[in-house]
Motif scaffolding. Structure first.
Motif, PDB file in Angstrom:
ATOM      1  N   PRO A   1       0.869  -1.198  -0.038  1.00  0.00           N
ATOM      2  CA  PRO A   1      -0.015   0.068  -0.029  1.00  0.00           C
ATOM      3  C   PRO A   1       0.941   1.429  -0.017  1.00  0.00           C
ATOM      4  O   PRO A   1       1.876   1.360   0.253  1.00  0.00           O
ATOM      5  N   GLU A   2       0.284   2.161  -0.577  1.00  0.00           N
ATOM      6  CA  GLU A   2       1.040   3.682  -0.284  1.00  0.00           C
ATOM      7  C   GLU A   2       1.028   4.152   0.934  1.00  0.00           C
ATOM      8  O   GLU A   2       0.166   3.938   1.716  1.00  0.00           O
TER       9      GLU A   2
ATOM     10  N   ALA B   1       7.065   8.304  -9.844  1.00  0.00           N
ATOM     11  CA  ALA B   1       6.273   9.404  -9.138  1.00  0.00           C
ATOM     12  C   ALA B   1       5.402   8.954  -8.168  1.00  0.00           C
ATOM     13  O   ALA B   1       5.201   7.782  -8.382  1.00  0.00           O
ATOM     14  N   SER B   2       5.023   9.607  -7.007  1.00  0.00           N
ATOM     15  CA  SER B   2       4.214   8.934  -5.913  1.00  0.00           C
ATOM     16  C   SER B   2       3.077   8.392  -6.440  1.00  0.00           C
ATOM     17  O   SER B   2       2.473   7.460  -5.730  1.00  0.00           O
ATOM     18  N   ASP B   3       2.386   9.101  -7.321  1.00  0.00           N
ATOM     19  CA  ASP B   3       0.905   8.663  -7.665  1.00  0.00           C
ATOM     20  C   ASP B   3       1.255   7.571  -9.169  1.00  0.00           C
ATOM     21  O   ASP B   3       0.116   7.383  -9.493  1.00  0.00           O
ATOM     22  N   GLY B   4       2.118   7.268  -9.531  1.00  0.00           N
ATOM     23  CA  GLY B   4       2.388   6.522 -10.726  1.00  0.00           C
ATOM     24  C   GLY B   4       2.106   4.956 -10.399  1.00  0.00           C
ATOM     25  O   GLY B   4       2.160   4.536  -9.163  1.00  0.00           O
ATOM     26  N   ASN B   5       1.668   4.215 -11.453  1.00  0.00           N
ATOM     27  CA  ASN B   5       1.391   2.831 -11.156  1.00  0.00           C
ATOM     28  C   ASN B   5       2.840   2.053 -11.777  1.00  0.00           C
ATOM     29  O   ASN B   5       3.337   2.179 -12.732  1.00  0.00           O
TER      30      ASN B   5
ATOM     31  N   GLN C   1      -7.953   3.280  -3.191  1.00  0.00           N
ATOM     32  CA  GLN C   1      -7.082   2.128  -2.905  1.00  0.00           C
ATOM     33  C   GLN C   1      -6.379   1.631  -4.074  1.00  0.00           C
ATOM     34  O   GLN C   1      -6.682   2.047  -5.077  1.00  0.00           O
ATOM     35  N   THR C   2      -5.215   0.696  -3.950  1.00  0.00           N
ATOM     36  CA  THR C   2      -4.642   0.171  -4.846  1.00  0.00           C
ATOM     37  C   THR C   2      -4.813  -1.450  -5.118  1.00  0.00           C
ATOM     38  O   THR C   2      -5.043  -1.841  -3.869  1.00  0.00           O
ATOM     39  N   ILE C   3      -4.383  -1.977  -5.971  1.00  0.00           N
ATOM     40  CA  ILE C   3      -4.224  -3.360  -6.076  1.00  0.00           C
ATOM     41  C   ILE C   3      -2.926  -3.713  -5.471  1.00  0.00           C
ATOM     42  O   ILE C   3      -1.757  -3.655  -6.111  1.00  0.00           O
TER      43      ILE C   3
ATOM     44  N   VAL D   1      -1.414   1.857   8.561  1.00  0.00           N
ATOM     45  CA  VAL D   1      -1.305   2.036   7.490  1.00  0.00           C
ATOM     46  C   VAL D   1      -0.975   0.756   6.358  1.00  0.00           C
ATOM     47  O   VAL D   1      -1.774   0.729   5.267  1.00  0.00           O
ATOM     48  N   ILE D   2      -0.687  -0.400   7.115  1.00  0.00           N
ATOM     49  CA  ILE D   2      -0.310  -1.325   6.240  1.00  0.00           C
ATOM     50  C   ILE D   2      -1.777  -2.226   6.200  1.00  0.00           C
ATOM     51  O   ILE D   2      -2.092  -2.832   4.990  1.00  0.00           O
TER      52      ILE D   2
END
Length: 475
Positions: free
Chosen positions: A38-39, A285-289, A379-381, A455-456
């Motif tokens: 996760p971010e 970048a912080s928001d990059g995939n 959220q992210t995968i 966070v995790i």
């Protein structure tokens, strides 16, 4: 009117709602960022300052202490740690969890700017950095070639600019190689004989090594700018520098020193298969995939390998996207295997293929609808969100099994299809909702946990909750 009654009396409308959820989930899935973890935004910042040639005690007194005193006044600071080493100072500032780290770092940078004048003249400019695990390299390359000097020029002038233009790439760093350096080796005996100090020599070199604008000249209606080109490019240029003596005369630098055209001492050395090479580190970048950025970088590297000289190659050393894809594929594969086992177990007990398919179809509907909720929940995968999805996979069919079994019981008692569906679903509806809410409420408090654990595990808790709510609606 109850939701179950609406579902039974308006099957077309409910079917359209389910299809809308599926389409929305399929639309959101490719737009979800894919990453290993996760971010994470750690509330830690660092201030790094170089002070070449200074001993640790001097670094601590002249650099570290003033910076510590300045950042101590920043709000929400929990702890300050400092490390003073030979020629280098690092101050770690740990903020309270929940602090806006970007705003805190800007505040910290302003405080440090106020005490810049108190630092030694030889000290470098303090760099304020936010500790971000996502800034670790996602890909590491090795650039191989026969000439390290030419290789570094190619890497910095050709390879690096093209890779930094890729969308999602934050920066590209080059390590290793050889960097030209002209050394001035003073003769101690001659320095004493002529009564010169090292500071005098350095001042003379710096005074002549100047390049820049020197004003303008008006010629009629034209205005011309004057630019001074006084930088040294060759060792012979340094030999002719005149150094003033106390007697009023001067002496050439070449008479008291040896000038060498050499290479700078490397702090890092890169090897590939036992041969010296250059290292390229790609930061996203912080928001990059991660996966998408890696694919674009690898395509660009393939194009670069075609236009670079024949004796120069770019080789992939580490690719984080490969591990991410393998990990996600493994989780997905085991999830599909679990769904297959769930189907077999349900068929073994229900002994009816149609009933089994009705129950099992809840699994893909719930998972796809979960992707839509993950998208709108930012959220992210990643390993934990997929783990949460697989964790709730077995219980996704529980609600449907209970509802279907009760409807089947009413059918056995002679009720019609519509009446059995209404009576069976309404009778156990409250119990099914209570069971689903109980499982959701077990995980929801994790969302509010502070610190690294929160966070995790927050993505895991959200994914389990989303999937159970989707399964409840489908049931």
């Amino acid at each position: 009117m109850k939701l179950t009654d609406i579902s039974i009396e308006r099957p077309l409308g409910i079917t359209m709602v389910i299809l809308a959820l599926v389409v929305l989930g399929l639309f959101a899935l490719p737009r979800l960022a894919v990453d290993l973890y996760p971010e994470m935004e750690l509330p830690i910042a660092a201030i790094i300052t170089s002070y070449e040639g200074a001993a640790p005690a001097e670094v601590e007194k002249m650099v570290t202490k003033p910076i510590e005193s300045a950042v101590a006044t920043v709000s929400n600071v929990n702890e300050i740690r400092s490390y003073s080493q030979f020629g280098n100072s690092m101050v770690l500032v740990i903020f309270n969890w929940g602090t806006d780290v970007d705003a805190a770092v800007n505040d910290m940078r302003d405080k440090v700017d106020l005490i810049k004048g108190m630092l030694p003249d030889d000290a470098g400019t303090p760099m304020s950095l936010k500790m971000d695990p996502n800034t670790m390299p996602i890909i590491m390359f090795s650039v191989e070639g026969p000439d390290l000097v030419r290789l570094k020029t190619v890497a910095e002038d050709t390879i690096k600019p093209r890779l930094e233009r890729i969308e999602g790439v934050a920066s590209v760093s080059v390590t290793g190689g050889k960097e030209r350096e002209i050394r001035v080796i003073l003769d101690p005996a001659k320095m004493v004989t002529y009564g010169l100090s090292t500071a005098q020599v350095m001042q003379s070199i710096a005074g002549d090594n100047i390049a820049g604008s020197a004003g303008t000249i008006d010629i009629g209606s034209n205005e011309l700018s004057i630019r001074v080109l006084g930088e040294y490019n060759k060792p012979d240029d340094l030999k002719n520098i005149r150094i003033n003596l106390a007697t009023g005369s001067s002496i050439a630098l070449g008479d008291i020193a040896t000038i060498e055209d050499s290479f700078k001492k490397n702090a890092t050395i890169s090897f590939m298969d036992g041969q010296p090479s250059l290292g390229l580190n790609i930061m996203k970048a912080s928001d990059g995939n991660t996966v998408q950025v890696a694919e674009k970088v690898l395509r660009e590297v393939d194009d670069l390998n075609k236009i670079l000289p024949a004796d120069t190659k770019i080789i992939t050393v580490m690719d984080q996207s490969v591990f991410i894809n393998d990990s996600i594929s493994s989780v997905t594969e085991h999830g599909l295997l679990g769904a297959l086992f769930a189907f077999l177990i349900l068929y073994l007990f229900l002994r009816n293929l149609r009933s089994t398919l009705v129950v099992v179809i809840v699994i893909p509907i719930s998972i796809i609808a979960t992707f839509a909720m993950m998208y709108f929940g930012n959220q992210t995968i990643n390993m934990l969100s997929l783990g949460g999805l697989m964790l709730g996979l077995g219980s996704l069919v529980d609600f449907s099994v209970v509802v279907l079994e009760n409807i089947y019981r009413y059918r056995q008692n002679g009720y019609g299809i519509i009446d059995a569906a209404k009576q069976g679903s309404s009778e156990v509806g409250g119990a099914v909702i209570a069971a689903a809410m109980a499982q959701v409420l077990v995980f929801v408090p994790i969302i509010f946990v502070q610190g690294l654990a929160g966070v995790i595990f927050k993505p895991l808790a959200l994914t389990v909750s989303f999937s159970h709510l989707a399964a409840l609606f489908a049931a």
